[in-house]
Write a protein that holds these residues in place. Structure first.
Motif, mmCIF file in Angstrom:
data_model
loop_
_atom_site.group_PDB
_atom_site.id
_atom_site.type_symbol
_atom_site.label_atom_id
_atom_site.label_comp_id
_atom_site.label_asym_id
_atom_site.label_seq_id
_atom_site.Cartn_x
_atom_site.Cartn_y
_atom_site.Cartn_z
ATOM 1 N N GLU A 121 22.426 1.393 109.840
ATOM 2 C CA GLU A 121 21.032 2.221 109.739
ATOM 3 C C GLU A 121 20.414 1.663 108.236
ATOM 4 O O GLU A 121 21.620 2.436 107.655
ATOM 5 C CB GLU A 121 20.786 3.090 110.713
ATOM 6 C CG GLU A 121 21.177 4.072 110.180
ATOM 7 C CD GLU A 121 21.204 5.517 110.774
ATOM 8 O OE1 GLU A 121 20.772 5.717 112.196
ATOM 9 O OE2 GLU A 121 21.880 6.516 110.082
ATOM 10 N N TYR A 122 19.398 1.130 107.712
ATOM 11 C CA TYR A 122 18.853 1.897 106.815
ATOM 12 C C TYR A 122 17.329 2.957 106.848
ATOM 13 O O TYR A 122 16.699 2.515 107.513
ATOM 14 C CB TYR A 122 18.507 0.347 105.992
ATOM 15 C CG TYR A 122 18.249 0.796 104.751
ATOM 16 C CD1 TYR A 122 19.275 0.475 103.669
ATOM 17 C CD2 TYR A 122 16.751 0.563 104.595
ATOM 18 C CE1 TYR A 122 18.842 1.005 102.593
ATOM 19 C CE2 TYR A 122 16.674 0.483 102.421
ATOM 20 C CZ TYR A 122 17.679 0.749 102.116
ATOM 21 O OH TYR A 122 16.780 1.625 100.308
ATOM 22 N N LYS A 123 17.742 3.794 105.765
ATOM 23 C CA LYS A 123 16.878 4.704 105.971
ATOM 24 C C LYS A 123 15.789 4.326 104.810
ATOM 25 O O LYS A 123 16.433 5.013 103.446
ATOM 26 C CB LYS A 123 17.022 5.865 106.095
ATOM 27 C CG LYS A 123 15.766 6.702 106.249
ATOM 28 C CD LYS A 123 15.936 8.460 105.834
ATOM 29 C CE LYS A 123 14.890 9.021 105.704
ATOM 30 N NZ LYS A 123 14.889 10.733 105.430
ATOM 31 N N PHE A 124 14.926 4.022 104.232
ATOM 32 C CA PHE A 124 14.443 3.830 103.129
ATOM 33 C C PHE A 124 13.494 5.105 102.367
ATOM 34 O O PHE A 124 12.962 6.107 102.802
ATOM 35 C CB PHE A 124 12.798 2.814 103.487
ATOM 36 C CG PHE A 124 12.988 1.048 103.612
ATOM 37 C CD1 PHE A 124 13.107 0.375 103.288
ATOM 38 C CD2 PHE A 124 12.616 1.611 105.509
ATOM 39 C CE1 PHE A 124 13.345 -0.379 103.490
ATOM 40 C CE2 PHE A 124 12.886 0.278 105.894
ATOM 41 C CZ PHE A 124 12.718 -1.161 104.854
ATOM 42 N N SER A 125 14.166 5.219 100.929
ATOM 43 C CA SER A 125 13.990 6.092 100.400
ATOM 44 C C SER A 125 12.392 6.110 99.689
ATOM 45 O O SER A 125 11.952 7.516 99.884
ATOM 46 C CB SER A 125 14.466 5.998 98.409
ATOM 47 O OG SER A 125 14.002 4.910 98.313
ATOM 48 N N GLU A 126 11.690 5.355 99.420
ATOM 49 C CA GLU A 126 10.168 4.934 99.450
ATOM 50 C C GLU A 126 8.472 5.123 100.341
ATOM 51 O O GLU A 126 7.812 6.116 100.127
ATOM 52 C CB GLU A 126 9.458 3.826 98.989
ATOM 53 C CG GLU A 126 10.726 3.430 97.567
ATOM 54 C CD GLU A 126 12.007 2.323 98.177
ATOM 55 O OE1 GLU A 126 11.161 1.736 98.931
ATOM 56 O OE2 GLU A 126 13.006 2.736 98.004
ATOM 57 N N ALA A 127 9.379 5.581 101.675
ATOM 58 C CA ALA A 127 8.643 5.699 102.612
ATOM 59 C C ALA A 127 9.118 6.459 104.252
ATOM 60 O O ALA A 127 11.096 5.989 104.107
ATOM 61 C CB ALA A 127 8.231 4.188 103.153
#
Length: 166
Positions: A121-127
């Protein structure tokens, strides 16, 4: 052979000792995949600790002749690969209902299932958005009277998840 065994133990130890980032307390979205036909799930994740969470998925499947709905609960462990990028594994179970209709033959019933889960998984830091890709092998116990469908007790479910984190 000793080197392979030693390397495997070192990799497993490294994986379990890796520090995880703080995961979102809540995430809600969709998990879109394939398991005998395109299907979708409404997916909710609840963070339990720094590197553990509970995932609940309410899903439906629809292929040419078979339709199903199911509720699956998974307990997951999360390990950080890099900032915002994690891998996870989990175990759980669920229940559901299915129906079959083809050529004048119609059946329906219930299923119990046991499931595993492994993914990235990848969690966006900007959104507050999380993207995931996972494989969930599912083992079914169903109440079919038909010999043709009683023996179908395994389904590999590969899916893409998109969730809003809050």
């Amino acid at each position: 052979m000793k080197k392979i065994i030693l390397s495997a133990f070192l990799l497993i130890g490294l994986a379990f000792s890796a520090q995880s980032q703080d995961i979102s307390k809540n995430a809600l979205g969709l998990r879109l995949g394939s398991n005998d036909g395109f299907g979708g799930e409404i997916s909710y994740q609840r963070g339990l600790s720094k590197n553990n969470r509970l995932e609940l998925d309410l899903g439906w499947r629809n292929s040419k002749d078979i339709g199903a709905t199911k509720l699956v609960g998974l307990y997951q462990w999360i390990w950080e690969i890099d900032r915002g990028f994690n891998w996870y594994a989990g175990v759980g179970g669920g229940l559901g209902s299915w129906s079959y209709d083809k050529g004048g033959v119609s059946e329906n019933g219930t299923i119990l299932l046991a499931a595993g889960d492994i993914g990235i998984e990848y969690k966006f830091s900007e959104a507050p958005i999380q993207l995931s890709l996972d494989l969930r092998p599912e083992f079914y116990l169903n109440n079919s009277n038909s010999n043709k469908y009683r023996d179908q007790n395994f389904g590999p479910d590969i899916a893409l998840g998109v969730r809003y984190c809050f």
